[in-house]
Design an enzyme around this catalytic site. Structure first.
Site, short mmCIF file in Angstrom:
data_model
loop_
_atom_site.label_atom_id
_atom_site.label_comp_id
_atom_site.label_asym_id
_atom_site.label_seq_id
_atom_site.Cartn_x
_atom_site.Cartn_y
_atom_site.Cartn_z
N ASP A 1 -53.97 59.24 -16.09
CA ASP A 1 -54.22 60.01 -14.86
C ASP A 1 -55.55 59.66 -14.18
O ASP A 1 -56.12 60.47 -13.46
CB ASP A 1 -54.04 61.53 -15.07
N GLY B 1 -58.86 66.68 -16.82
CA GLY B 1 -59.00 65.27 -16.46
C GLY B 1 -60.45 64.85 -16.25
O GLY B 1 -60.72 63.91 -15.50
N GLY B 2 -61.38 65.52 -16.91
CA GLY B 2 -62.80 65.20 -16.74
C GLY B 2 -63.12 63.76 -17.11
O GLY B 2 -63.78 63.04 -16.36
N LYS C 1 -59.37 67.94 -12.08
CA LYS C 1 -58.09 68.20 -11.41
C LYS C 1 -57.32 69.32 -12.10
O LYS C 1 -57.57 69.64 -13.27
CB LYS C 1 -57.23 66.93 -11.37
N ALA D 1 -59.87 70.20 -22.10
CA ALA D 1 -59.55 71.34 -21.26
C ALA D 1 -58.32 71.09 -20.39
O ALA D 1 -57.84 72.00 -19.72
CB ALA D 1 -60.74 71.68 -20.37
O1 C5P Z 1 -52.94 57.79 -21.05
P1 C5P Z 1 -53.84 58.72 -21.77
O2 C5P Z 1 -54.81 58.01 -22.66
O3 C5P Z 1 -54.51 59.70 -20.87
O4 C5P Z 1 -52.90 59.59 -22.70
C1 C5P Z 1 -53.38 60.27 -23.84
C2 C5P Z 1 -52.21 60.65 -24.72
O5 C5P Z 1 -51.42 61.66 -24.10
C3 C5P Z 1 -51.23 59.52 -24.99
O6 C5P Z 1 -51.63 58.76 -26.11
C4 C5P Z 1 -49.94 60.28 -25.26
O7 C5P Z 1 -49.92 60.79 -26.57
C5 C5P Z 1 -50.04 61.48 -24.33
N1 C5P Z 1 -49.36 61.24 -23.04
C6 C5P Z 1 -47.98 61.23 -23.00
N2 C5P Z 1 -47.34 61.02 -21.81
C7 C5P Z 1 -48.04 60.85 -20.67
C8 C5P Z 1 -49.45 60.88 -20.69
C9 C5P Z 1 -50.08 61.09 -21.90
O8 C5P Z 1 -47.31 61.39 -24.02
N3 C5P Z 1 -47.39 60.67 -19.52
#
Ligand code: C5P
Length: 274
Positions: free
Chosen positions: A133, A97-98, A9, A94
């Site tokens: 995501d 969102g892979g 994405k 990258a």
């Molecule tokens: O939810 P996910 O594991 O994809 O998020 C990875 C990291 O990205 C989280 O630990 C956080 O540090 C950051 N993040 C954030 N706010 C979001 C999504 C991700 O701070 N809305």
């Protein structure tokens, strides 16, 4: 055996609204799926066997495809062993969102393999437990996402649009890019107005994570400038980087240390995967 495309994405716009007490950031972003895809094969087996085309990226408990399998088992109580093979084409670190796409595709594939014990809506809700995501991929490929990214408002598909993705050799860590963000320096755009403009065909693309990513990796700004100078009208960071997407009439310059992909928007119909 089930074989599925696992898409990636871009974020056509990405607003970061604030930092939450749980450490995450409140987002408002227009997500669009693109046809730069990994491939995932899932089949019944006599024991679990999870493998990947990239030797340095094992499917262990840190991999989102593995987390998706564990989540599916917890939610459905179905524990039959499976063989999962992940063919990686989407670059990692990258901002595309892979990994999230891999998790969504694994959930979808397992649900198909076991006779659809869950609805699309169930899968989308469950997905939020393992990443911000992943739920997006259960839309039809165009959606306005809020909260951590897991609240998905599906939108009508946008017209087919060809883009380039430019991925520098070095990646960026999502937590580090969010951690380095200076919220006070962001332009206070109203995301609802940005969305309305989009639905009227007036694209205003931007990414609030760009300044943070450029500060961490100054050469990214040089890439962006080079692409703008080559005639592209839109050049923006993908998610938390390090790749850039660009669109317009430009001709792609030569980069010594970057992978380049020609991609298009991709959408799916309800009850079918991408
Ligand atoms: O939810 P996910 O594991 O994809 O998020 C990875 C990291 O990205 C989280 O630990 C956080 O540090 C950051 N993040 C954030 N706010 C979001 C999504 C991700 O701070 N809305």
């Amino acid at each position: 055996m089930i074989e599925l495309a696992s898409p990636s994405k871009i974020n056509l716009f990405l607003r970061v609204l604030n930092r939450r007490p749980d450490g995450y950031h409140e987002l408002a972003s227009l997500f669009q799926a693109i046809d730069l895809c990994d491939r995932i094969q899932i089949r019944l087996s006599d024991k679990d066997h999870l493998t990947c085309s990239l030797a340095h990226l094992p499917i262990d408990q840190t991999n989102l495809a593995y987390k998706a399998l564990t989540l599916f088992r917890k939610k459905t109580g179905i524990h039959e062993p499976v063989e999962v093979y992940l063919e990686k084409n989407i670059p990692i670190q990258a901002g595309l969102g892979g990994g999230s796409g891999n998790a969504a595709t694994t959930l979808w594939g397992l649900n198909e393999l076991f006779g659809r014990p869950a609805t699309e809506k169930d899968l989308s809700c469950w997905a939020a437990e393992i990443g911000s995501d992943i739920s997006f991929f259960f839309s039809q490929g165009t959606a306005y996402c809020t909260g951590r990214g897991e609240h998905v408002q599906p939108l009508t598909c946008l017209p087919s649009t060809a883009l380039w993705i430019v991925k520098p050799g070095v990646g960026l860590s999502t937590p580090k890019v969010f951690g380095n963000l200076r919220l006070g320096s962001l332009q206070q755009r109203c995301p609802q107005s940005c969305l309305k403009e989009f639905t009227l065909g007036r694209w205003e693309c931007f990414n609030d994570l760009e300044e943070s990513a450029f500060q961490m990796m100054p050469e990214l700004q040089v890439y962006k400038q080079k692409l703008l100078d080559s005639g592209f009208s839109q050049v923006h960071l993908c998610g938390s980087g390090s790749s850039l997407w660009c669109q317009g009439e430009g001709s792609l310059p030569k980069f010594n240390d970057a992978e380049v992909f020609r991609v298009n928007f991709i959408n799916r119909s309800s009850n079918a995967w991408y």
